[in-house]
Design a protein around this motif. Structure first.
Motif, PDB file in Angstrom:
ATOM      1  N   VAL A  34       0.872  -1.173   0.000  1.00 55.24           N
ATOM      2  CA  VAL A  34       0.000   0.000   0.000  1.00 55.24           C
ATOM      3  C   VAL A  34       0.907   1.220   0.000  1.00 55.24           C
ATOM      4  CG1 VAL A  34      -1.747   1.309   1.253  1.00 55.24           C
ATOM      5  CG2 VAL A  34      -1.860  -1.194   1.210  1.00 55.24           C
ATOM      6  N   ASN A  35       0.838   1.981  -1.084  1.00 60.47           N
ATOM      7  CA  ASN A  35       1.712   3.151  -1.269  1.00 60.47           C
ATOM      8  C   ASN A  35       3.184   2.776  -1.118  1.00 60.47           C
ATOM      9  OD1 ASN A  35      -0.656   4.701  -1.528  1.00 60.47           O
ATOM     10  ND2 ASN A  35      -0.745   5.028   0.691  1.00 60.47           N
ATOM     11  N   GLY A  36       3.528   1.593  -1.654  1.00 60.88           N
ATOM     12  CA  GLY A  36       4.910   1.137  -1.663  1.00 60.88           C
ATOM     13  C   GLY A  36       5.360   0.393  -0.422  1.00 60.88           C
ATOM     14  N   ARG A  54      -1.275  -2.699  -4.386  1.00 60.10           N
ATOM     15  CA  ARG A  54      -0.745  -3.609  -5.397  1.00 60.10           C
ATOM     16  C   ARG A  54      -0.520  -5.000  -4.809  1.00 60.10           C
ATOM     17  NH1 ARG A  54       1.347  -0.829 -10.004  1.00 60.10           N
ATOM     18  NH2 ARG A  54       1.096   1.431  -9.733  1.00 60.10           N
ATOM     19  N   LEU A  55      -0.813  -6.007  -5.628  1.00 61.18           N
ATOM     20  CA  LEU A  55      -0.564  -7.399  -5.259  1.00 61.18           C
ATOM     21  C   LEU A  55       0.433  -7.960  -6.257  1.00 61.18           C
ATOM     22  CD1 LEU A  55      -1.266  -9.808  -3.431  1.00 61.18           C
ATOM     23  CD2 LEU A  55      -3.081 -10.399  -5.059  1.00 61.18           C
ATOM     24  N   ASP A  56       1.632  -8.314  -5.751  1.00 57.19           N
ATOM     25  CA  ASP A  56       2.726  -8.759  -6.623  1.00 57.19           C
ATOM     26  C   ASP A  56       2.933  -7.770  -7.770  1.00 57.19           C
ATOM     27  OD1 ASP A  56       3.134 -10.974  -5.033  1.00 57.19           O
ATOM     28  OD2 ASP A  56       1.880 -12.284  -6.251  1.00 57.19           O
ATOM     29  N   SER A  57       2.974  -6.490  -7.415  1.00 50.56           N
ATOM     30  CA  SER A  57       3.235  -5.358  -8.322  1.00 50.56           C
ATOM     31  C   SER A  57       2.065  -4.990  -9.229  1.00 50.56           C
ATOM     32  CB  SER A  57       4.481  -5.632  -9.196  1.00 50.56           C
ATOM     33  OG  SER A  57       5.619  -5.824  -8.371  1.00 50.56           O
ATOM     34  N   THR A  58       0.981  -5.773  -9.210  1.00 51.57           N
ATOM     35  CA  THR A  58      -0.183  -5.460 -10.044  1.00 51.57           C
ATOM     36  C   THR A  58      -1.160  -4.591  -9.262  1.00 51.57           C
ATOM     37  OG1 THR A  58       0.017  -7.548 -11.249  1.00 51.57           O
ATOM     38  CG2 THR A  58      -2.113  -6.413 -11.358  1.00 51.57           C
ATOM     39  N   LYS A  59      -1.489  -3.429  -9.823  1.00 44.25           N
ATOM     40  CA  LYS A  59      -2.387  -2.499  -9.144  1.00 44.25           C
ATOM     41  C   LYS A  59      -3.784  -3.101  -9.041  1.00 44.25           C
ATOM     42  CE  LYS A  59      -3.973   2.330  -9.277  1.00 44.25           C
ATOM     43  NZ  LYS A  59      -3.474   2.665  -7.931  1.00 44.25           N
ATOM     44  N   LEU A  60      -4.350  -3.054  -7.840  1.00 45.92           N
ATOM     45  CA  LEU A  60      -5.687  -3.585  -7.616  1.00 45.92           C
ATOM     46  C   LEU A  60      -6.715  -2.476  -7.752  1.00 45.92           C
ATOM     47  CD1 LEU A  60      -5.143  -5.940  -4.534  1.00 45.92           C
ATOM     48  CD2 LEU A  60      -5.046  -6.497  -6.974  1.00 45.92           C
ATOM     49  N   LEU A  61      -7.685  -2.712  -8.598  1.00 41.66           N
ATOM     50  CA  LEU A  61      -8.771  -1.756  -8.801  1.00 41.66           C
ATOM     51  C   LEU A  61     -10.093  -2.445  -8.490  1.00 41.66           C
ATOM     52  CD1 LEU A  61      -7.622  -0.206 -12.191  1.00 41.66           C
ATOM     53  CD2 LEU A  61      -7.394   0.808  -9.912  1.00 41.66           C
ATOM     54  N   PRO A  62     -10.999  -1.744  -7.841  1.00 44.37           N
ATOM     55  CA  PRO A  62     -12.304  -2.356  -7.554  1.00 44.37           C
ATOM     56  C   PRO A  62     -12.991  -2.761  -8.852  1.00 44.37           C
ATOM     57  CG  PRO A  62     -12.019  -0.316  -6.317  1.00 44.37           C
ATOM     58  CD  PRO A  62     -10.900  -0.378  -7.312  1.00 44.37           C
TER      59      PRO A  62
END
Length: 251
Positions: A34-36, A54-62
């Protein structure tokens, strides 16, 4: 201005990453930031609208929330996956997003079941505090007697406790079978089947026809339809009403 915060485990469940109970495992096996900053505690609070998650560098979007009402046929299991390769209820809807069944119907039970990626609604409908009414239609062999009817209406003793009183009425009686409708205000595992076994009521067919304000109507077995936003709001409202009724609060 105060910002709306949310626990990270609740957020991940709500967007369909995993269940809240499995978040701790996910945080050990994968990298969530979260924020790096790496997050290791499920109770960490975030601001979903603002934070970079981010999860494993992939940004999570709703994801876009979707809601399907499905008429489940016999032989279909109410899980997301099955180690034996049996067909599950998620195969009955478009595979555009990861969806979860809300509650379960056993393999031989047909009728109304919801599929969604809305974790909040799922919690509303499955948490013991929010049990919404569910209506089932039973086909039984022969006719129900007065003692059996009274048992359903007053509560049936099962191995895990006595059931809450339920509403039951006879739709029609024929020479060899009867059609009965029962309304449950709780959700024990395989409850109706176990109640029938306990009072020696021969159950031939079991179908769920209503969940809160939603009805199966003329939807054919194996088919689905999307819920409208109005239906979703009415469903959430019915869960809140059910919780206040359970607590003895007049609304």
């Amino acid at each position: 201005m105060e910002q709306n915060t949310e626990r990270i485990d609740k957020y991940l469940a709500n967007i369909g990453i995993c269940s809240r109970r499995n978040v701790e495992i996910l945080l050990r096996k994968q990298t969530l930031t979260v924020n790096g900053k790496r997050i290791t505690e499920p109770g960490t609070r975030i601001v979903p609208e603002k934070d970079d998650i981010r999860l494993d560098s992939t940004k999570l979007l709703p994801p876009k929330l979707v809601y399907y009402l499905v008429n489940k046929p016999k032989g279909i299991i109410s899980t997301v996956s099955d180690e034996h390769g049996r067909k599950n209820v998620t195969s009955l809807v478009p595979k555009t997003q990861r969806l979860y069944p809300v509650g379960r119907l056993d393999k031989e039970t047909t009728g109304l079941i919801l599929l969604t990626n809305d974790g909040e609604l799922t919690n509303f409908l499955t948490h013991p505090r929010y049990h919404v009414d569910k209506v089932y239609r039973l086909t039984i062999k022969g006719k129900i007697n007065k003692n059996q009817l009274n048992a359903f209406q007053n509560g049936v003793q099962l191995h895990d406790g006595k059931t809450a009183p339920s509403e039951m009425h006879i739709v029609n009686e024929r020479r060899t079978t009867s059609l009965i409708e029962i309304t449950l205000h709780e959700g024990k595992n395989r409850q109706i089947r176990r109640m029938c076994e306990a009072v020696r009521l021969p159950l031939l067919e079991l179908t769920r026809i209503k969940l809160g304000p939603l009805t199966i109507n003329n939807l054919k077995e194996g088919k689905h339809r999307k819920l409208s936003q109005k239906e979703v709001q009415e469903l959430k409202k019915s869960a809140i009403v059910a919780s206040t009724r359970k607590e003895g609060i007049m609304v």
